[in-house]
Design an enzyme around this catalytic site. Structure first.
Site, mmCIF file in Angstrom:
data_model
loop_
_atom_site.group_PDB
_atom_site.id
_atom_site.type_symbol
_atom_site.label_atom_id
_atom_site.label_comp_id
_atom_site.label_asym_id
_atom_site.label_seq_id
_atom_site.Cartn_x
_atom_site.Cartn_y
_atom_site.Cartn_z
ATOM 1 N N HIS A 58 0.842 -1.200 0.000
ATOM 2 C CA HIS A 58 0.000 0.000 0.000
ATOM 3 C C HIS A 58 0.873 1.245 0.000
ATOM 4 C CE1 HIS A 58 -3.731 2.183 0.403
ATOM 5 N NE2 HIS A 58 -3.246 2.871 1.417
ATOM 6 N N ARG A 229 -16.471 6.278 2.181
ATOM 7 C CA ARG A 229 -16.646 7.738 2.215
ATOM 8 C C ARG A 229 -16.645 8.335 0.821
ATOM 9 N NH1 ARG A 229 -12.252 9.976 3.895
ATOM 10 N NH2 ARG A 229 -10.986 8.179 4.412
ATOM 11 N N HIS A 289 -5.842 -1.078 6.224
ATOM 12 C CA HIS A 289 -5.976 -0.562 7.587
ATOM 13 C C HIS A 289 -6.889 -1.457 8.421
ATOM 14 C CE1 HIS A 289 -3.707 2.889 6.413
ATOM 15 N NE2 HIS A 289 -4.642 3.326 5.586
ATOM 16 N N ASP A 340 2.268 3.097 3.009
ATOM 17 C CA ASP A 340 1.170 4.045 2.934
ATOM 18 C C ASP A 340 1.654 5.478 2.706
ATOM 19 O OD1 ASP A 340 -1.285 5.255 3.046
ATOM 20 O OD2 ASP A 340 -1.744 4.705 5.099
#
Length: 467
Positions: A58, A229, A289, A340
């Protein structure tokens, strides 16, 4: 032409073997032979512990420009200037995920295909120096600042693919559908500001653009939903799942409690359950996550054998929390690792952080062995990125591997039989000496052979982005 490497020590899962001869031809490992006490004439000598190449599952390459800058916070209790975050519904704390996000947006505003290529090339070279041979790039920075497409609608994604090639590593481009500006208890918000760069308008338009992407010998194309979201049920979760069934699919999941609360208010379900009901979860999907999960969420992900990518250095940097990694693994989810936001680029640190975080939370030790953590950083990471033929030192596998020094100030002392434990629990990216991709050395003796001055390239690229 075949190339032979003599490995002083090699991690042949689950054991460390001394004196291993490895031959590569055509980008694949053609022979692995143990018991070679000394290197034969003509062999390239790799001293230290050689492990399969590390998979960074990621990445957001442009976040590397935030390192240091995004660590600056305000006085405790003093809200920063700017609007309140609608996903929280109140003035944001000065050092939360949401304030960090505003800094990230400001960086995203200034990138062009050319400047993104320069930055990503340097970031991927930094990864190669850290022993990473494959990156999963979670890519949502698609369009111009006003949201209009470039003449080539995939100019930004193609810049990332080209950057990985120049840096000598493999890439899975996880091209991301990002259609909504946020989720509150009152519903979805439109894209605004820099978010307009991320959106394609509709899921069909995203699919049309995504379908034009092409991989190559070093690149494969996957897909991503940014999060619940940023993509709604009206945008078509089920259709997205069907369209992407045959490629790696990644999703930011339950990174923040606010996301869960808004999803429950609007949908009456958690994000994990909402996506499960749409048929998204499966062996080709990865939840990134997965920090704030219910017991049902854990059962859903594990039952589908969906992978979970933990990003411990980012999760602690953003004060996100510690995800339920042991419970997820017990439920059936393979675990992988990512850097990330690139607070650091160090997969060894990500691996040990997963164990050490759990020790702090439970006040017990030994949740994963060094072999378990190396597997998460290698074979399982490659599998979730669509490279199942990588991540192992065995005949037929891709000839991607990295060598970690056992004689640095961090790693000197332990006996060779404990080399895996030494690498995972003591070594850092600075101890990586060699990185080989497709049988070719990309890093030798700690120097990148394709990008000679990686630090200089990073400094120049980041300065250009910051203006």
């Amino acid at each position: 032409m075949p190339v032979t490497y003599w490995l002083e020590h090699a991690w042949l899962d689950p054991l460390v073997e001394p004196g291993v001869l490895l031959t590569a031809d055509g980008g694949r490992i053609t022979e692995v032979r143990t018991g070679a006490a000394s290197p034969p004439p003509g062999a390239t000598v790799l001293r230290g512990l050689t492990v399969p190449g590390l998979a960074n599952a990621h990445s957001h390459a442009f976040h590397r420009a935030l390192r240091g800058t995004a660590q600056v916070g305000g006085e405790p209790g003093t809200p920063p200037p700017g609007r309140n975050d609608p996903a929280v519904g109140a003035a944001r704390p000065p050092t939360s995920f949401w304030t960090w996000r505003e800094t990230m947006y400001a960086t995203a505003l200034h990138l062009t295909p050319d400047s993104y290529f320069d930055l990503a090339r340097a970031v991927y070279a930094e990864m190669a120096l850290a022993g990473i041979t494959c990156v999963g790039e979670f890519h949502y920075l698609h369009h111009q600042p006003d949201g209009t497409a470039y003449a080539d609608p995939n100019a930004m994604g193609e810049a990332l693919i080209a950057a990985a090639a120049d840096a000598g590593i493999r890439i899975t481009l996880l091209d991301t559908a990002y259609l909504r500006g946020g989720l509150t208890a009152d519903g979805y918000l439109p894209l605004e500001g820099v978010q307009r760069r991320f959106g394609d308008g509709t899921a069909d338009r995203w699919y049309d653009r995504w379908s034009r992407l092409r991989g190559g010998e070093h690149a494969r194309i996957g897909a991503a939903l940014h999060s619940v979201r940023a993509f709604s049920d009206r945008d078509g979760y089920a259709a997205f799942a069907e369209r992407t069934r045959d490629v790696p699919v990644h999703v930011h999941l339950s990174e923040q409690p606010a996301e869960n609360g808004a999803c429950l208010a609007v949908h009456g379900r958690t994000p994990a359950r909402l996506l499960a009901d749409a048929g998204l979860w499966g062996r080709n999907t990865t939840a990134v996550h997965a920090t704030h999960l219910t017991d049902d969420d854990i059962a859903v992900l594990g039952g589908a054998r969906a992978t979970v990518c933990m990003c411990p250095t980012t999760e602690r940097d953003l004060a996100d929390g510690i995800g339920p990694a042991p419970a997820l693994q017990r439920a059936g989810s393979p675990l992988t690792l990512g850097s990330d936001s690139h607070a650091v680029v160090d997969l060894l640190e990500e691996a040990r952080a997963m164990e050490l975080n759990e020790r702090l939370r439970t006040r017990t030790r030994g949740h994963w062995s060094a072999a378990d953590l190396l597997r998460a950083a290698t074979a399982d990471g490659h599998a979730c990125l669509g490279w199942p033929e990588a991540g192992r030192l065995e005949r037929g596998a891709l000839a991607d591997f990295t060598t970690i020094a056992l004689d640095s100030v961090r790693t000197a002392g332990p006996p060779p039989r404990l080399a895996a434990e030494t690498a995972v629990f003591a070594a850092t990216a600075a101890d990586v000496r060699h990185t080989v991709v497709a049988g070719r050395q990309v890093v030798a003796d700690g120097r990148h052979l394709l990008v000679p001055d990686v630090a200089g390239a990073l400094a120049t690229a980041i300065a250009a982005v910051r203006g």
